[in-house]
Design a protein around this motif. Structure first.
Motif, mmCIF file in Angstrom:
data_model
loop_
_atom_site.group_PDB
_atom_site.id
_atom_site.type_symbol
_atom_site.label_atom_id
_atom_site.label_comp_id
_atom_site.label_asym_id
_atom_site.label_seq_id
_atom_site.Cartn_x
_atom_site.Cartn_y
_atom_site.Cartn_z
ATOM 1 N N ALA A 186 13.022 26.494 20.699
ATOM 2 C CA ALA A 186 12.464 26.470 22.053
ATOM 3 C C ALA A 186 11.446 27.595 22.217
ATOM 4 C CB ALA A 186 13.577 26.624 23.083
ATOM 5 N N PRO A 187 10.491 27.428 23.135
ATOM 6 C CA PRO A 187 9.549 28.519 23.418
ATOM 7 C C PRO A 187 10.268 29.703 24.055
ATOM 8 C CG PRO A 187 9.264 26.717 24.977
ATOM 9 C CD PRO A 187 10.199 26.218 23.917
ATOM 10 N N ALA A 188 9.575 30.837 24.136
ATOM 11 C CA ALA A 188 10.188 32.074 24.632
ATOM 12 C C ALA A 188 10.731 31.928 26.043
ATOM 13 C CB ALA A 188 9.168 33.210 24.572
ATOM 14 N N VAL A 189 10.133 31.053 26.851
ATOM 15 C CA VAL A 189 10.589 30.901 28.222
ATOM 16 C C VAL A 189 12.033 30.405 28.282
ATOM 17 C CG1 VAL A 189 9.781 28.526 28.466
ATOM 18 C CG2 VAL A 189 9.919 29.973 30.482
ATOM 19 N N GLY A 190 12.485 29.796 27.184
ATOM 20 C CA GLY A 190 13.849 29.288 27.158
ATOM 21 C C GLY A 190 14.890 30.385 27.292
ATOM 22 N N ARG A 191 14.542 31.610 26.908
ATOM 23 C CA ARG A 191 15.503 32.713 27.015
ATOM 24 C C ARG A 191 15.782 33.090 28.462
ATOM 25 N NH1 ARG A 191 12.482 34.599 22.431
ATOM 26 N NH2 ARG A 191 11.213 35.932 23.778
ATOM 27 N N ARG A 192 14.974 32.581 29.391
ATOM 28 C CA ARG A 192 15.167 32.920 30.801
ATOM 29 C C ARG A 192 15.839 31.795 31.576
ATOM 30 N NH1 ARG A 192 9.760 35.523 33.038
ATOM 31 N NH2 ARG A 192 11.235 36.151 34.672
ATOM 32 N N VAL A 193 16.332 30.801 30.847
ATOM 33 C CA VAL A 193 17.197 29.783 31.443
ATOM 34 C C VAL A 193 18.612 30.186 31.072
ATOM 35 C CG1 VAL A 193 17.742 27.325 31.550
ATOM 36 C CG2 VAL A 193 15.377 28.057 31.199
ATOM 37 N N ARG A 194 19.314 30.818 32.024
ATOM 38 C CA ARG A 194 20.526 31.565 31.691
ATOM 39 C C ARG A 194 21.711 30.690 31.300
ATOM 40 N NH1 ARG A 194 22.038 35.756 36.211
ATOM 41 N NH2 ARG A 194 22.103 33.841 37.431
ATOM 42 N N THR A 195 21.899 29.591 31.970
ATOM 43 C CA THR A 195 23.115 28.820 31.737
ATOM 44 C C THR A 195 22.759 27.435 31.225
ATOM 45 O OG1 THR A 195 23.150 28.142 34.050
ATOM 46 C CG2 THR A 195 24.453 30.058 33.440
ATOM 47 N N ALA A 196 22.083 27.402 30.117
ATOM 48 C CA ALA A 196 21.683 26.118 29.549
ATOM 49 C C ALA A 196 22.889 25.214 29.383
ATOM 50 C CB ALA A 196 21.002 26.327 28.200
ATOM 51 N N CYS A 197 22.784 23.995 29.915
ATOM 52 C CA CYS A 197 23.793 22.952 29.743
ATOM 53 C C CYS A 197 25.143 23.324 30.313
ATOM 54 C CB CYS A 197 23.954 22.607 28.267
ATOM 55 S SG CYS A 197 22.375 22.360 27.454
ATOM 56 N N GLY A 198 25.149 24.168 31.343
ATOM 57 C CA GLY A 198 26.396 24.469 32.010
ATOM 58 C C GLY A 198 27.280 25.451 31.282
ATOM 59 N N LEU A 199 26.761 26.158 30.299
ATOM 60 C CA LEU A 199 27.569 27.142 29.597
ATOM 61 C C LEU A 199 27.842 28.337 30.505
ATOM 62 C CD1 LEU A 199 25.806 27.180 26.131
ATOM 63 C CD2 LEU A 199 28.069 26.302 26.617
ATOM 64 N N PRO A 200 28.953 29.021 30.322
ATOM 65 C CA PRO A 200 29.195 30.234 31.084
ATOM 66 C C PRO A 200 28.203 31.313 30.699
ATOM 67 C CG PRO A 200 30.855 29.954 29.363
ATOM 68 C CD PRO A 200 30.059 28.686 29.409
ATOM 69 N N ARG A 201 28.142 32.342 31.506
ATOM 70 C CA ARG A 201 27.151 33.395 31.282
ATOM 71 C C ARG A 201 27.275 34.022 29.893
ATOM 72 N NH1 ARG A 201 25.995 31.235 35.379
ATOM 73 N NH2 ARG A 201 25.148 32.149 37.275
ATOM 74 N N ASP A 202 28.515 34.081 29.378
ATOM 75 C CA ASP A 202 28.698 34.690 28.064
ATOM 76 C C ASP A 202 28.804 33.636 26.967
ATOM 77 O OD1 ASP A 202 31.070 33.626 28.882
ATOM 78 O OD2 ASP A 202 32.312 35.324 28.259
ATOM 79 N N GLY A 203 28.376 32.414 27.255
ATOM 80 C CA GLY A 203 28.474 31.345 26.274
ATOM 81 C C GLY A 203 27.417 31.454 25.198
ATOM 82 N N ALA A 204 27.452 30.509 24.273
ATOM 83 C CA ALA A 204 26.499 30.510 23.169
ATOM 84 C C ALA A 204 25.096 30.244 23.683
ATOM 85 C CB ALA A 204 26.908 29.447 22.150
ATOM 86 N N ALA A 205 24.126 30.871 23.040
ATOM 87 C CA ALA A 205 22.738 30.659 23.407
ATOM 88 C C ALA A 205 22.267 29.330 22.833
ATOM 89 C CB ALA A 205 21.892 31.803 22.860
ATOM 90 N N MET A 206 21.202 28.803 23.442
ATOM 91 C CA MET A 206 20.617 27.586 22.913
ATOM 92 C C MET A 206 19.912 27.894 21.595
ATOM 93 S SD MET A 206 21.457 25.104 24.821
ATOM 94 C CE MET A 206 20.345 23.824 24.246
ATOM 95 N N SER A 207 20.058 26.989 20.636
ATOM 96 C CA SER A 207 19.408 27.149 19.346
ATOM 97 C C SER A 207 18.809 25.801 18.947
ATOM 98 C CB SER A 207 20.414 27.644 18.296
ATOM 99 O OG SER A 207 19.774 27.889 17.056
ATOM 100 N N SER A 208 18.434 25.664 17.689
ATOM 101 C CA SER A 208 17.854 24.416 17.202
ATOM 102 C C SER A 208 18.280 24.198 15.759
ATOM 103 C CB SER A 208 16.324 24.459 17.283
ATOM 104 O OG SER A 208 15.806 25.375 16.339
#
Length: 263
Positions: A186-208
């Motif tokens: 994902a582009p850098a802006v993706g790091r500022r979408v905090r709860t991707a896919c409903g994950l908790p705040r301390d959940g896994a980050a989005m990857s590819s």
């Protein structure tokens, strides 16, 4: 003369209708407005008993952020001005899941079907999601990427983060929406979408997948594997694969087509 003994004849059971093949559309890139209009029409078309057969649409979204029922505006750490500057619209939807960034290199699959046509009870949303996750996990493994599922969260996870997310919707026994598979980073802006896919705040980050295996992965390979795994997971007797969209849609009064075909 003694009459012959009566033989009890078991009541005839109503035979279940034969499962219909799935229609699979390998589509191109679509904007949120056009997708919303197309999704509503497809959900209506498949809702009738003799209507459109189960339909899978595999496409990519133009850059955007959608927020499902488990998310909120606080999950997106970009101001309205920043979103406008990045040309990344924010939209709240009725799907499941939380906030997610859409971008080129992310494959979206949506399943439009009556749950009864999938061999499921009309209220079995859990079974619907379970089969989708099974297909996503199988797809990731077919691309030679380690995949795992978490019993406490929906989606598929790799070594460094979440690779696939599910955000399905069921209304009156009809499924719509589907899932996203991140093939390229994902582009850098993706790091500022905090709860991707409903994950908790301390959940896994989005990857590819590419970030996980550290090599190039072709989108066409991901799409092909996804079709194969979806047909298997939902036990379709067969499928008919076509390129393009189920029907042409135009944006408002503009005569310009809003879709771009697969390259």
């Amino acid at each position: 003369m003694v009459p012959p003994p009566r033989v009890a004849v078991p009541p005839r059971r109503a035979s279940r209708p034969a499962r219909r093949p799935a229609m699979v559309w390998l589509a191109g890139t679509i904007g949120l407005d056009a997708w919303g209009a197309m999704g509503e029409r497809l959900a209506w078309d498949v809702s009738e008993p003799d209507g459109r057969p189960p339909t899978l649409v595999i496409c990519e979204f133009e850059p955007s952020i959608t927020v499902g029922r488990l998310g909120s505006r606080f999950d997106v750490e970009l101001t309205d001005e920043e979103l406008a500057r990045e040309r990344t619209p924010l939209r709240f939807t009725g799907r499941g899941g939380g906030a997610i960034l859409h971008y080129p290199g992310q494959v979206h699959v949506a399943l439009f079907a009556r749950l009864s046509d999938l061999g499921l009870d009309p209220c079995d949303a859990g079974g619907l999601v379970e089969r989708m996750e099974t297909a996503l996990e199988g797809t990731v493994r077919r691309l030679r990427c380690p995949a795992a599922r978490d019993s406490g969260r929906h989606g598929v996870f790799g070594r460094v983060g979440q690779l696939a997310a599910v955000g399905m919707a069921v209304r009156r026994g009809v499924s719509s929406q589907g899932a996203w598979l991140n093939v390229t980073p994902a582009p850098a802006v993706g790091r500022r979408v905090r709860t991707a896919c409903g994950l908790p705040r301390d959940g896994a980050a989005m990857s590819s997948i590419e970030a996980d295996v550290r090599r190039r992965v072709r989108l066409q390979d991901a799409r092909s594997a996804l079709v194969e795994q979806l047909v298997d997971a939902y036990a379709f007797p067969s499928c008919h694969v076509q390129s393009g969209f189920p029907f042409p849609l135009r944006s408002g009064g503009d005569s310009r087509e809003v879709f771009r075909s697969v390259g």
